[in-house]
Design a protein around this motif. Structure first.
Motif, PDB file in Angstrom:
ATOM      1  N   LEU A   1       0.806  -1.214   0.000  1.00 52.06           N
ATOM      2  CA  LEU A   1       0.000   0.000   0.000  1.00 52.06           C
ATOM      3  C   LEU A   1       0.843   1.271   0.000  1.00 52.06           C
ATOM      4  O   LEU A   1       0.315   2.371   0.052  1.00 52.06           O
ATOM      5  CB  LEU A   1      -0.943  -0.003   1.209  1.00 52.06           C
ATOM      6  CG  LEU A   1      -1.994  -1.119   1.196  1.00 52.06           C
ATOM      7  CD1 LEU A   1      -2.848  -1.070   2.448  1.00 52.06           C
ATOM      8  CD2 LEU A   1      -2.869  -1.026  -0.048  1.00 52.06           C
ATOM      9  N   GLY A   2       2.171   1.110  -0.020  1.00 47.51           N
ATOM     10  CA  GLY A   2       3.042   2.271  -0.144  1.00 47.51           C
ATOM     11  C   GLY A   2       3.621   2.810   1.153  1.00 47.51           C
ATOM     12  O   GLY A   2       4.273   3.850   1.168  1.00 47.51           O
ATOM     13  N   ARG A   3       3.409   2.098   2.258  1.00 48.72           N
ATOM     14  CA  ARG A   3       3.971   2.543   3.513  1.00 48.72           C
ATOM     15  C   ARG A   3       5.478   2.304   3.516  1.00 48.72           C
ATOM     16  O   ARG A   3       5.936   1.231   3.149  1.00 48.72           O
ATOM     17  CB  ARG A   3       3.319   1.807   4.691  1.00 48.72           C
ATOM     18  CG  ARG A   3       3.888   2.190   6.034  1.00 48.72           C
ATOM     19  CD  ARG A   3       3.167   1.477   7.151  1.00 48.72           C
ATOM     20  NE  ARG A   3       3.749   1.811   8.448  1.00 48.72           N
ATOM     21  CZ  ARG A   3       3.304   1.344   9.605  1.00 48.72           C
ATOM     22  NH1 ARG A   3       2.265   0.543   9.638  1.00 48.72           N
ATOM     23  NH2 ARG A   3       3.885   1.696  10.733  1.00 48.72           N
ATOM     24  N   LEU A   4       6.225   3.300   3.973  1.00 47.33           N
ATOM     25  CA  LEU A   4       7.687   3.235   3.952  1.00 47.33           C
ATOM     26  C   LEU A   4       8.256   3.119   5.364  1.00 47.33           C
ATOM     27  O   LEU A   4       7.771   3.776   6.293  1.00 47.33           O
ATOM     28  CB  LEU A   4       8.261   4.488   3.286  1.00 47.33           C
ATOM     29  CG  LEU A   4       7.949   4.649   1.800  1.00 47.33           C
ATOM     30  CD1 LEU A   4       8.227   6.077   1.353  1.00 47.33           C
ATOM     31  CD2 LEU A   4       8.757   3.675   0.970  1.00 47.33           C
ATOM     32  N   SER A   5       9.284   2.305   5.514  1.00 44.82           N
ATOM     33  CA  SER A   5      10.022   2.204   6.768  1.00 44.82           C
ATOM     34  C   SER A   5      11.502   2.085   6.431  1.00 44.82           C
ATOM     35  O   SER A   5      11.861   1.436   5.445  1.00 44.82           O
ATOM     36  CB  SER A   5       9.586   0.972   7.570  1.00 44.82           C
ATOM     37  OG  SER A   5       8.235   1.062   7.944  1.00 44.82           O
ATOM     38  N   TYR A   6      12.346   2.689   7.268  1.00 41.67           N
ATOM     39  CA  TYR A   6      13.786   2.682   7.032  1.00 41.67           C
ATOM     40  C   TYR A   6      14.545   2.348   8.309  1.00 41.67           C
ATOM     41  O   TYR A   6      14.083   2.633   9.417  1.00 41.67           O
ATOM     42  CB  TYR A   6      14.262   4.059   6.546  1.00 41.67           C
ATOM     43  CG  TYR A   6      13.650   4.513   5.243  1.00 41.67           C
ATOM     44  CD1 TYR A   6      12.548   5.364   5.225  1.00 41.67           C
ATOM     45  CD2 TYR A   6      14.170   4.080   4.027  1.00 41.67           C
ATOM     46  CE1 TYR A   6      11.983   5.781   4.039  1.00 41.67           C
ATOM     47  CE2 TYR A   6      13.620   4.501   2.823  1.00 41.67           C
ATOM     48  CZ  TYR A   6      12.527   5.341   2.840  1.00 41.67           C
ATOM     49  OH  TYR A   6      11.970   5.751   1.657  1.00 41.67           O
ATOM     50  N   ALA A   7      15.726   1.789   8.122  1.00 44.93           N
ATOM     51  CA  ALA A   7      16.643   1.608   9.243  1.00 44.93           C
ATOM     52  C   ALA A   7      17.137   2.984   9.683  1.00 44.93           C
ATOM     53  O   ALA A   7      17.276   3.900   8.861  1.00 44.93           O
ATOM     54  CB  ALA A   7      17.818   0.735   8.820  1.00 44.93           C
ATOM     55  N   ASP A   8      17.421   3.117  10.957  1.00 44.20           N
ATOM     56  CA  ASP A   8      17.885   4.404  11.481  1.00 44.20           C
ATOM     57  C   ASP A   8      19.174   4.860  10.789  1.00 44.20           C
ATOM     58  O   ASP A   8      19.393   6.059  10.599  1.00 44.20           O
ATOM     59  CB  ASP A   8      18.121   4.303  12.989  1.00 44.20           C
ATOM     60  CG  ASP A   8      16.822   4.225  13.775  1.00 44.20           C
ATOM     61  OD1 ASP A   8      16.867   3.809  14.940  1.00 44.20           O
ATOM     62  OD2 ASP A   8      15.758   4.570  13.218  1.00 44.20           O
ATOM     63  N   SER A   9      20.008   3.905  10.405  1.00 45.71           N
ATOM     64  CA  SER A   9      21.310   4.238   9.831  1.00 45.71           C
ATOM     65  C   SER A   9      21.200   4.911   8.459  1.00 45.71           C
ATOM     66  O   SER A   9      22.152   5.550   8.006  1.00 45.71           O
ATOM     67  CB  SER A   9      22.171   2.986   9.712  1.00 45.71           C
ATOM     68  OG  SER A   9      21.525   2.021   8.911  1.00 45.71           O
TER      69      SER A   9
END
Length: 123
Positions: A54-62
């Motif tokens: 659905l287009g939700r984005l998540s990233y590593a803190d680094s």
């Protein structure tokens, strides 16, 4: 079955940018989350980021604030735009597909993997 092919890796100086691509083929009509992982020499494969169906984005803190994931309208190609690269970003980068509506961050959650593309950032 989904086949993934990454491209766009290479050698770049610190502070530079690269854009990786991941082209998907096969059963792309199903709902997949697309993740990016990386593995540096002698280290475990680690989560970089994910875009859900659905287009939700998540990233590593680094990489937060430096890397951006996007996907074309047909949801066949996923991109990883990498800016302000650092030597510690040097790794083989993999894209992966997970049959889920969520945004998984663990390698075990993914069903299909590409062959990887190498990124080297020189200081």
């Amino acid at each position: 079955q989904v086949h993934l092919v990454e491209s766009g890796g290479g050698l770049v100086q610190a502070g530079g940018s690269l854009r990786l691509s991941c082209a998907a083929s096969g059963s792309t009509s199903s709902s997949y989350a697309m993740g990016w992982f990386r593995q540096a020499p002698g280290k475990d494969r680690e989560f970089v980021g994910v875009i859900s169906w659905l287009g939700r984005l998540s990233y590593a803190d680094s990489v937060k604030g430096r890397f951006t994931i996007s996907r074309d309208r047909a949801k066949i190609t996923v991109y990883l735009q990498m800016n302000s690269l650092k030597p510690e970003d040097t790794a083989v980068y993999y894209c992966a597909a997970a049959r889920t509506a969520g945004s998984p961050i663990t390698t075990a959650s993914y069903d299909y993997w590409g062959q990887g593309t190498a990124v080297t950032v020189s200081s």
